[in-house]
Scaffold this motif. Structure first.
Motif, PDB file in Angstrom:
ATOM      1  N   ARG A  38       5.745 -13.246  -0.627  1.00  0.00           N
ATOM      2  CA  ARG A  38       4.702 -12.541  -1.598  1.00  0.00           C
ATOM      3  C   ARG A  38       3.280 -12.948  -1.248  1.00  0.00           C
ATOM      4  O   ARG A  38       2.655 -13.192  -2.198  1.00  0.00           O
ATOM      5  N   PHE A  39       3.003 -13.029  -0.214  1.00  0.00           N
ATOM      6  CA  PHE A  39       1.548 -13.340   0.297  1.00  0.00           C
ATOM      7  C   PHE A  39       0.841 -11.975   0.046  1.00  0.00           C
ATOM      8  O   PHE A  39       1.316 -11.060   0.315  1.00  0.00           O
ATOM      9  N   GLN A  40      -0.356 -12.142  -0.583  1.00  0.00           N
ATOM     10  CA  GLN A  40      -1.059 -10.783  -0.858  1.00  0.00           C
ATOM     11  C   GLN A  40      -1.945 -10.441   0.428  1.00  0.00           C
ATOM     12  O   GLN A  40      -2.551 -11.332   1.058  1.00  0.00           O
ATOM     13  N   TYR A  41      -1.914  -9.275   0.530  1.00  0.00           N
ATOM     14  CA  TYR A  41      -2.723  -8.441   1.646  1.00  0.00           C
ATOM     15  C   TYR A  41      -3.258  -7.155   1.409  1.00  0.00           C
ATOM     16  O   TYR A  41      -2.292  -6.652   0.668  1.00  0.00           O
ATOM     17  N   PRO A  42      -4.160  -6.385   1.745  1.00  0.00           N
ATOM     18  CA  PRO A  42      -4.561  -5.458   1.444  1.00  0.00           C
ATOM     19  C   PRO A  42      -3.493  -4.022   1.772  1.00  0.00           C
ATOM     20  O   PRO A  42      -2.923  -4.162   2.900  1.00  0.00           O
ATOM     21  N   PRO A  43      -3.333  -3.125   0.840  1.00  0.00           N
ATOM     22  CA  PRO A  43      -2.236  -1.967   1.285  1.00  0.00           C
ATOM     23  C   PRO A  43      -2.633  -0.972   2.051  1.00  0.00           C
ATOM     24  O   PRO A  43      -2.046  -0.026   2.121  1.00  0.00           O
ATOM     25  N   ASN A  44      -3.668  -1.307   2.975  1.00  0.00           N
ATOM     26  CA  ASN A  44      -4.286  -0.265   3.671  1.00  0.00           C
ATOM     27  C   ASN A  44      -3.568  -0.034   4.969  1.00  0.00           C
ATOM     28  O   ASN A  44      -3.774   0.925   5.573  1.00  0.00           O
ATOM     29  N   ILE A  45      -2.583  -0.807   5.295  1.00  0.00           N
ATOM     30  CA  ILE A  45      -1.757  -0.725   6.384  1.00  0.00           C
ATOM     31  C   ILE A  45      -0.549   0.078   6.456  1.00  0.00           C
ATOM     32  O   ILE A  45       0.068   0.368   5.449  1.00  0.00           O
ATOM     33  N   ARG A  46      -0.455   0.780   7.682  1.00  0.00           N
ATOM     34  CA  ARG A  46       0.990   1.213   7.997  1.00  0.00           C
ATOM     35  C   ARG A  46       1.589   0.435   9.257  1.00  0.00           C
ATOM     36  O   ARG A  46       1.040   0.777   9.971  1.00  0.00           O
ATOM     37  N   VAL A  47       2.827   0.184   9.192  1.00  0.00           N
ATOM     38  CA  VAL A  47       3.543  -0.717  10.096  1.00  0.00           C
ATOM     39  C   VAL A  47       4.247   0.144  10.955  1.00  0.00           C
ATOM     40  O   VAL A  47       5.256   1.240  10.346  1.00  0.00           O
ATOM     41  N   ILE A  48       4.149   0.119  12.139  1.00  0.00           N
ATOM     42  CA  ILE A  48       5.172   0.805  13.053  1.00  0.00           C
ATOM     43  C   ILE A  48       5.592  -0.251  13.856  1.00  0.00           C
ATOM     44  O   ILE A  48       5.189  -0.955  14.455  1.00  0.00           O
ATOM     45  N   ARG A  49       7.019  -0.262  13.834  1.00  0.00           N
ATOM     46  CA  ARG A  49       7.958  -1.401  14.556  1.00  0.00           C
ATOM     47  C   ARG A  49       8.098  -0.859  15.968  1.00  0.00           C
ATOM     48  O   ARG A  49       8.740   0.350  16.081  1.00  0.00           O
TER      49      ARG A  49
END
Ligand code: FES
Length: 145
Positions: A38-49
């Protein structure tokens, strides 16, 4: 001729689109740990694995930018920890060349494309990198394609 009804977005309201390529074995696990912890970070990312950071071809980055990404982050295992021995060394070398040749020639601020090493145990670091990178892209403003 009619004027466009949509107003340009103010920079202060700017929410960047950031694409993050994470290698499966370290950085994706680090991202997962950030979520579980539950570390907070901005929701602006989309992750590609991807299986290894070495899989990220420069054309993937150019396509991401062409398709509207304001910033691209490539993240992999620390040097010496790549699960394919030297995939991340290949990434590092290719990334340097790509910055010099492609990013500068296209007139894209080199701060918009970044390479970071994040291990599976570095959930906090993943959150910090994402937060710092998002703030940097916000300062740079939207990337006009
Ligand atoms: Fe993580 Fe190669 S497996 S960078």
């Amino acid at each position: 001729m009619s004027k466009s009804k949509t107003k340009p977005k103010k920079v202060k309201d700017f929410e960047p689109n950031i694409l993050v390529f994470c290698c499966n074995w370290c950085s994706y696990a680090g991202a997962d740990l950030a979520g579980v912890s539950r570390f907070q970070y901005p929701p602006n990312i989309r992750v590609i694995r991807v299986m290894c950071s070495g899989r990220v071809d420069p054309s993937f980055i150019l396509k991401a930018i062409k398709d509207g990404a304001d910033g691209v982050l490539i993240s992999g295992c620390h040097i010496g920890d790549c699960h394919y021995i030297s995939g991340n060394e290949y990434t590092r070398d290719r990334f340097e060349k790509m910055h010099k040749i492609i990013i500068k020639q296209l007139g894209i601020n080199e701060k918009r494309v970044r390479l970071e090493w994040v291990s599976a145990s570095e959930g906090k670091r993943f959150a910090e990198v994402i937060t710092e990178f998002t703030n940097q892209i916000k300062e740079l403003g939207p990337l006009k394609n």
